[in-house]
Design a protein around this motif. Structure first.
Motif, PDB file in Angstrom:
ATOM      1  N   LEU A 139      75.817 -47.126 -87.175  1.00 55.30           N
ATOM      2  CA  LEU A 139      75.061 -47.046 -88.292  1.00 55.30           C
ATOM      3  C   LEU A 139      74.567 -48.475 -88.725  1.00 55.30           C
ATOM      4  N   ILE A 140      73.412 -49.042 -88.710  1.00 59.31           N
ATOM      5  CA  ILE A 140      72.864 -50.309 -88.992  1.00 59.31           C
ATOM      6  C   ILE A 140      72.052 -50.287 -90.266  1.00 59.31           C
ATOM      7  N   GLU A 141      72.599 -51.050 -91.193  1.00 55.28           N
ATOM      8  CA  GLU A 141      71.850 -51.135 -92.405  1.00 55.28           C
ATOM      9  C   GLU A 141      70.842 -52.198 -92.516  1.00 55.28           C
ATOM     10  N   LYS A 142      69.716 -51.882 -93.068  1.00 57.70           N
ATOM     11  CA  LYS A 142      68.648 -52.875 -93.327  1.00 57.70           C
ATOM     12  C   LYS A 142      68.841 -53.541 -94.629  1.00 57.70           C
TER      13      LYS A 142
ATOM     14  N   GLU B 288      75.413 -54.295 -88.517  1.00 60.43           N
ATOM     15  CA  GLU B 288      76.117 -52.966 -88.199  1.00 60.43           C
ATOM     16  C   GLU B 288      77.372 -52.724 -89.077  1.00 60.43           C
ATOM     17  N   ARG B 289      77.404 -51.283 -89.902  1.00 51.65           N
ATOM     18  CA  ARG B 289      78.191 -50.924 -90.494  1.00 51.65           C
ATOM     19  C   ARG B 289      79.235 -50.335 -90.145  1.00 51.65           C
ATOM     20  N   ASP B 290      78.952 -49.188 -89.057  1.00 56.02           N
ATOM     21  CA  ASP B 290      80.217 -48.344 -88.502  1.00 56.02           C
ATOM     22  C   ASP B 290      79.485 -48.145 -86.947  1.00 56.02           C
TER      23      ASP B 290
ATOM     24  N   GLU C 152      70.878 -43.986 -97.550  1.00 60.00           N
ATOM     25  CA  GLU C 152      69.594 -43.234 -96.927  1.00 60.00           C
ATOM     26  C   GLU C 152      69.467 -43.585 -95.361  1.00 60.00           C
ATOM     27  N   THR C 153      69.195 -42.300 -94.867  1.00 64.23           N
ATOM     28  CA  THR C 153      68.879 -42.456 -93.317  1.00 64.23           C
ATOM     29  C   THR C 153      67.364 -42.838 -93.143  1.00 64.23           C
ATOM     30  N   ILE C 154      66.993 -43.936 -92.552  1.00 65.28           N
ATOM     31  CA  ILE C 154      65.586 -44.157 -92.187  1.00 65.28           C
ATOM     32  C   ILE C 154      65.104 -43.815 -90.940  1.00 65.28           C
ATOM     33  N   GLU C 155      65.668 -43.947 -90.060  1.00 58.64           N
ATOM     34  CA  GLU C 155      65.305 -43.532 -88.601  1.00 58.64           C
ATOM     35  C   GLU C 155      66.301 -43.665 -87.466  1.00 58.64           C
ATOM     36  N   GLY C 156      66.080 -42.982 -86.485  1.00 62.02           N
ATOM     37  CA  GLY C 156      67.155 -42.999 -85.622  1.00 62.02           C
ATOM     38  C   GLY C 156      66.437 -43.290 -84.010  1.00 62.02           C
ATOM     39  N   ARG C 157      67.393 -43.774 -83.242  1.00 58.62           N
ATOM     40  CA  ARG C 157      66.836 -43.820 -81.849  1.00 58.62           C
ATOM     41  C   ARG C 157      67.925 -43.800 -80.993  1.00 58.62           C
ATOM     42  N   LEU C 158      67.767 -43.439 -79.724  1.00 55.21           N
ATOM     43  CA  LEU C 158      68.534 -43.330 -78.594  1.00 55.21           C
ATOM     44  C   LEU C 158      68.561 -44.660 -77.904  1.00 55.21           C
TER      45      LEU C 158
ATOM     46  N   MET D  85      73.631 -43.425 -80.184  1.00 54.40           N
ATOM     47  CA  MET D  85      72.509 -42.994 -81.042  1.00 54.40           C
ATOM     48  C   MET D  85      72.615 -44.178 -82.178  1.00 54.40           C
ATOM     49  N   GLU D  86      71.485 -44.759 -82.617  1.00 52.48           N
ATOM     50  CA  GLU D  86      71.439 -45.923 -83.652  1.00 52.48           C
ATOM     51  C   GLU D  86      70.902 -45.276 -84.881  1.00 52.48           C
ATOM     52  N   LEU D  87      71.275 -45.082 -85.981  1.00 51.64           N
ATOM     53  CA  LEU D  87      70.751 -44.833 -87.218  1.00 51.64           C
ATOM     54  C   LEU D  87      70.728 -45.917 -88.115  1.00 51.64           C
ATOM     55  N   LEU D  88      69.358 -46.016 -88.318  1.00 51.59           N
ATOM     56  CA  LEU D  88      69.008 -47.268 -89.476  1.00 51.59           C
ATOM     57  C   LEU D  88      69.127 -46.690 -90.896  1.00 51.59           C
ATOM     58  N   ILE D  89      69.841 -47.132 -91.721  1.00 47.07           N
ATOM     59  CA  ILE D  89      70.261 -46.774 -93.167  1.00 47.07           C
ATOM     60  C   ILE D  89      69.787 -47.869 -94.003  1.00 47.07           C
ATOM     61  N   VAL D  90      69.766 -47.454 -95.449  1.00 46.29           N
ATOM     62  CA  VAL D  90      69.258 -48.649 -96.448  1.00 46.29           C
ATOM     63  C   VAL D  90      70.585 -48.107 -97.492  1.00 46.29           C
TER      64      VAL D  90
END
Length: 74
Positions: free
Chosen positions: A9-12, A20-22, A48-54, A61-66
Motif C-alpha cells: 500500500l503506497i500513499e500519495k 509505503e504504508r504497508d 481511497e484506492t486510486i489505482e493498482g499495478r502488478l 501488487m502495488e496499490l496507490l492510496i490517498v
C-alpha cells in the motif's frame, strides 16, 4: 505463494510524494474483494484506492492510496 500475493500500500501525499504504508501477504479473497471496494482501512485510518499495478520483477501488487482526511476510524 499459491494462496495469496504480497500487496504494497503506497500513499500519495498532498505534495505528490509517495510513502509505503504497508506490505503484507493478502489472501486470494482479499485480492478478489478489490473488484468491489474503493476504500480500505489501515491502522484506524481510511484510504481511497486510486489505482493498482502488478510489479512483475518483485512479484507484488502495488496499490496507490490517498488518505480520506475527513474521517478517522477507531
Amino acid at each position: 505463494m499459491a494462496g495469496g500475493m504480497i500487496v504494497q500500500l503506497i500513499e500519495k501525499q498532498s505534495d505528490g510524494s509517495l510513502v509505503e504504508r504497508d506490505e503484507r501477504l493478502w489472501s486470494q479473497d482479499m485480492i478478489a474483494a478489490l473488484h468491489h471496494i474503493n476504500y480500505l482501512t489501515l491502522e484506524g485510518h481510511e484510504y481511497e484506492t486510486i489505482e493498482g499495478r502488478l510489479n512483475v520483477e518483485k512479484q507484488t501488487m502495488e496499490l496507490l492510496i490517498v488518505a480520506v482526511r475527513s474521517r478517522e476510524l477507531t
